[in-house]
Design a protein around this motif. Structure first.
Motif, PDB file in Angstrom:
ATOM      1  N   LYS A 190     -14.732  18.779 -13.102  1.00 28.51           N
ATOM      2  CA  LYS A 190     -13.413  18.219 -13.419  1.00 28.51           C
ATOM      3  C   LYS A 190     -13.545  16.944 -14.249  1.00 28.51           C
ATOM      4  O   LYS A 190     -12.779  16.731 -15.195  1.00 28.51           O
ATOM      5  N   GLN A 191     -14.514  16.110 -13.894  1.00 24.51           N
ATOM      6  CA  GLN A 191     -14.721  14.873 -14.640  1.00 24.51           C
ATOM      7  C   GLN A 191     -15.228  15.160 -16.056  1.00 24.51           C
ATOM      8  O   GLN A 191     -14.790  14.548 -17.018  1.00 24.51           O
ATOM      9  N   LEU A 192     -16.154  16.105 -16.168  1.00 25.23           N
ATOM     10  CA  LEU A 192     -16.679  16.469 -17.482  1.00 25.23           C
ATOM     11  C   LEU A 192     -15.581  17.090 -18.348  1.00 25.23           C
ATOM     12  O   LEU A 192     -15.544  16.853 -19.569  1.00 25.23           O
ATOM     13  N   ASP A 193     -14.692  17.864 -17.728  1.00 23.50           N
ATOM     14  CA  ASP A 193     -13.599  18.479 -18.476  1.00 23.50           C
ATOM     15  C   ASP A 193     -12.695  17.412 -19.101  1.00 23.50           C
ATOM     16  O   ASP A 193     -12.167  17.604 -20.189  1.00 23.50           O
ATOM     17  N   LYS A 194     -12.552  16.289 -18.424  1.00 22.42           N
ATOM     18  CA  LYS A 194     -11.707  15.212 -18.945  1.00 22.42           C
ATOM     19  C   LYS A 194     -12.329  14.528 -20.165  1.00 22.42           C
ATOM     20  O   LYS A 194     -11.617  14.054 -21.037  1.00 22.42           O
ATOM     21  N   VAL A 195     -13.659  14.472 -20.213  1.00 20.15           N
ATOM     22  CA  VAL A 195     -14.317  13.708 -21.275  1.00 20.15           C
ATOM     23  C   VAL A 195     -14.932  14.577 -22.374  1.00 20.15           C
ATOM     24  O   VAL A 195     -15.397  14.055 -23.377  1.00 20.15           O
ATOM     25  N   THR A 246     -26.527  25.003 -19.910  1.00 19.15           N
ATOM     26  CA  THR A 246     -27.152  26.055 -19.095  1.00 19.15           C
ATOM     27  C   THR A 246     -26.754  25.911 -17.628  1.00 19.15           C
ATOM     28  O   THR A 246     -26.532  26.922 -16.954  1.00 19.15           O
ATOM     29  N   THR A 247     -26.620  24.694 -17.151  1.00 20.19           N
ATOM     30  CA  THR A 247     -26.175  24.464 -15.771  1.00 20.19           C
ATOM     31  C   THR A 247     -24.722  24.888 -15.605  1.00 20.19           C
ATOM     32  O   THR A 247     -24.358  25.520 -14.606  1.00 20.19           O
ATOM     33  N   ILE A 248     -23.893  24.560 -16.592  1.00 16.69           N
ATOM     34  CA  ILE A 248     -22.473  24.933 -16.545  1.00 16.69           C
ATOM     35  C   ILE A 248     -22.336  26.455 -16.545  1.00 16.69           C
ATOM     36  O   ILE A 248     -21.566  27.025 -15.765  1.00 16.69           O
ATOM     37  N   GLU A 249     -23.116  27.126 -17.406  1.00 15.55           N
ATOM     38  CA  GLU A 249     -23.079  28.593 -17.451  1.00 15.55           C
ATOM     39  C   GLU A 249     -23.553  29.193 -16.127  1.00 15.55           C
ATOM     40  O   GLU A 249     -22.991  30.182 -15.655  1.00 15.55           O
ATOM     41  N   ARG A 292     -15.536  28.789 -10.446  1.00 12.82           N
ATOM     42  CA  ARG A 292     -16.125  29.496 -11.586  1.00 12.82           C
ATOM     43  C   ARG A 292     -15.252  29.398 -12.822  1.00 12.82           C
ATOM     44  O   ARG A 292     -15.739  29.228 -13.938  1.00 12.82           O
ATOM     45  N   ASN A 293     -13.934  29.497 -12.654  1.00 14.82           N
ATOM     46  CA  ASN A 293     -13.019  29.432 -13.794  1.00 14.82           C
ATOM     47  C   ASN A 293     -13.106  28.081 -14.501  1.00 14.82           C
ATOM     48  O   ASN A 293     -13.033  28.010 -15.721  1.00 14.82           O
ATOM     49  N   LEU A 294     -13.266  27.020 -13.725  1.00 12.57           N
ATOM     50  CA  LEU A 294     -13.394  25.688 -14.310  1.00 12.57           C
ATOM     51  C   LEU A 294     -14.706  25.572 -15.084  1.00 12.57           C
ATOM     52  O   LEU A 294     -14.737  24.980 -16.172  1.00 12.57           O
ATOM     53  N   ALA A 295     -15.777  26.145 -14.549  1.00 16.38           N
ATOM     54  CA  ALA A 295     -17.052  26.145 -15.268  1.00 16.38           C
ATOM     55  C   ALA A 295     -16.923  26.916 -16.579  1.00 16.38           C
ATOM     56  O   ALA A 295     -17.437  26.496 -17.624  1.00 16.38           O
ATOM     57  N   ALA A 296     -16.199  28.032 -16.539  1.00 10.04           N
ATOM     58  CA  ALA A 296     -15.979  28.824 -17.757  1.00 10.04           C
ATOM     59  C   ALA A 296     -15.164  28.032 -18.779  1.00 10.04           C
ATOM     60  O   ALA A 296     -15.480  28.051 -19.979  1.00 10.04           O
ATOM     61  N   LEU A 297     -14.136  27.338 -18.321  1.00 11.29           N
ATOM     62  CA  LEU A 297     -13.313  26.541 -19.228  1.00 11.29           C
ATOM     63  C   LEU A 297     -14.147  25.440 -19.887  1.00 11.29           C
ATOM     64  O   LEU A 297     -14.070  25.231 -21.102  1.00 11.29           O
ATOM     65  N   LEU A 298     -14.956  24.766 -19.102  1.00 10.34           N
ATOM     66  CA  LEU A 298     -15.800  23.702 -19.643  1.00 10.34           C
ATOM     67  C   LEU A 298     -16.814  24.267 -20.631  1.00 10.34           C
ATOM     68  O   LEU A 298     -17.020  23.707 -21.709  1.00 10.34           O
ATOM     69  N   ALA A 299     -17.425  25.398 -20.287  1.00  8.91           N
ATOM     70  CA  ALA A 299     -18.373  26.041 -21.210  1.00  8.91           C
ATOM     71  C   ALA A 299     -17.666  26.415 -22.507  1.00  8.91           C
ATOM     72  O   ALA A 299     -18.211  26.218 -23.607  1.00  8.91           O
ATOM     73  N   SER A 300     -16.446  26.912 -22.403  1.00 11.03           N
ATOM     74  CA  SER A 300     -15.675  27.277 -23.583  1.00 11.03           C
ATOM     75  C   SER A 300     -15.460  26.070 -24.489  1.00 11.03           C
ATOM     76  O   SER A 300     -15.622  26.159 -25.715  1.00 11.03           O
ATOM     77  N   LYS A 301     -15.099  24.947 -23.898  1.00 12.49           N
ATOM     78  CA  LYS A 301     -14.864  23.733 -24.688  1.00 12.49           C
ATOM     79  C   LYS A 301     -16.141  23.238 -25.352  1.00 12.49           C
ATOM     80  O   LYS A 301     -16.121  22.803 -26.510  1.00 12.49           O
ATOM     81  N   ALA A 339     -12.032  31.975 -18.124  1.00 14.03           N
ATOM     82  CA  ALA A 339     -11.372  30.872 -17.422  1.00 14.03           C
ATOM     83  C   ALA A 339     -10.013  31.271 -16.864  1.00 14.03           C
ATOM     84  O   ALA A 339      -9.435  30.549 -16.050  1.00 14.03           O
ATOM     85  N   GLY A 340      -9.505  32.410 -17.292  1.00 16.54           N
ATOM     86  CA  GLY A 340      -8.229  32.899 -16.767  1.00 16.54           C
ATOM     87  C   GLY A 340      -7.098  31.929 -17.031  1.00 16.54           C
ATOM     88  O   GLY A 340      -6.981  31.379 -18.132  1.00 16.54           O
ATOM     89  N   PRO A 341      -6.258  31.683 -16.026  1.00 13.49           N
ATOM     90  CA  PRO A 341      -5.083  30.829 -16.236  1.00 13.49           C
ATOM     91  C   PRO A 341      -5.418  29.360 -16.503  1.00 13.49           C
ATOM     92  O   PRO A 341      -4.554  28.604 -16.931  1.00 13.49           O
ATOM     93  N   LEU A 342      -6.668  28.956 -16.281  1.00  9.62           N
ATOM     94  CA  LEU A 342      -7.033  27.576 -16.605  1.00  9.62           C
ATOM     95  C   LEU A 342      -7.028  27.338 -18.114  1.00  9.62           C
ATOM     96  O   LEU A 342      -6.896  26.203 -18.568  1.00  9.62           O
ATOM     97  N   PHE A 343      -7.181  28.417 -18.888  1.00  7.74           N
ATOM     98  CA  PHE A 343      -7.039  28.295 -20.337  1.00  7.74           C
ATOM     99  C   PHE A 343      -5.543  28.270 -20.622  1.00  7.74           C
ATOM    100  O   PHE A 343      -4.868  29.289 -20.587  1.00  7.74           O
ATOM    101  N   ASP A 344      -5.033  27.084 -20.870  1.00  5.13           N
ATOM    102  CA  ASP A 344      -3.592  26.844 -20.960  1.00  5.13           C
ATOM    103  C   ASP A 344      -3.120  26.967 -22.404  1.00  5.13           C
ATOM    104  O   ASP A 344      -3.369  26.072 -23.228  1.00  5.13           O
TER     105      ASP A 344
END
Length: 164
Positions: free
Chosen positions: A13-18, A31-34, A45-54, A72-77
């Motif tokens: 969550k913190q990494l997603d913000k920055v 590789t850790t995120i994946e 898992r969805n949050l990890a996918a969203l972060l990897a996507s970014k 990431a499913g619905p997390l991809f807004d």
């Protein structure tokens, strides 16, 4: 390398913000995120996918970025007004339209990833809700989806906004 899933989720969550500003530093941990995404026992898992996507987006790997955005499913807004979302939604719609057109031209049934279709549907719905009827019509026509065109017509504002 933390073992506590709550801390892993917090870190994601913190990494997603920055990630928009510090994507290069975050990319060192891709590789850790994946691996977190691939861990079926990890609740976020969805949050990890969203972060990897970014991260992949910032690395210029758009296909990989789209693949993870789908995961990431619905997390991809699709309502987020960022270059990241706008680029991937555009790529998603383009890919969806190509697949639909291929099926229409060949007459064969083409398998379309349900996650891809879900993003296009969410984007279509957003266009309707925001009164962007021209864009909704464009999605419907370009994707050879006449039922979506019918939905626009039934939306009620078609004659007022577009026929003027």
């Amino acid at each position: 390398d933390e073992k506590d899933d709550r801390l892993r989720a917090y870190a994601l969550k913190q990494l997603d913000k920055v990630v928009p500003d510090l994507w290069f530093e975050v990319s060192a941990a891709i590789t850790t995120i994946e691996a977190l995404y691939e861990d079926e026992n990890f609740a976020e898992r969805n949050l990890a996918a969203l972060l990897a996507s970014k991260v992949f987006y910032h690395l210029g790997e758009l296909q990989e970025s789209l693949n993870y955005a789908l995961c990431a499913g619905p997390l991809f807004d699709v309502t987020e007004q960022s270059d990241y979302v706008q680029t991937l939604v555009g790529k998603c719609i383009d890919e969806y339209m190509k697949l639909r057109e291929k099926g229409e031209i060949s007459g064969e049934e083409v398998q379309i990833d349900s996650r891809l279709e879900a993003i296009v549907q969410r984007m279509f719905k957003r266009c309707l809700e925001d009164g962007q009827l021209e864009q909704a019509i464009g999605i419907a026509l370009d994707s050879c989806h006449l039922d979506l065109l019918r939905t626009v017509a039934e939306h009620g504002q078609l004659d007022k906004k577009l026929l003027d």
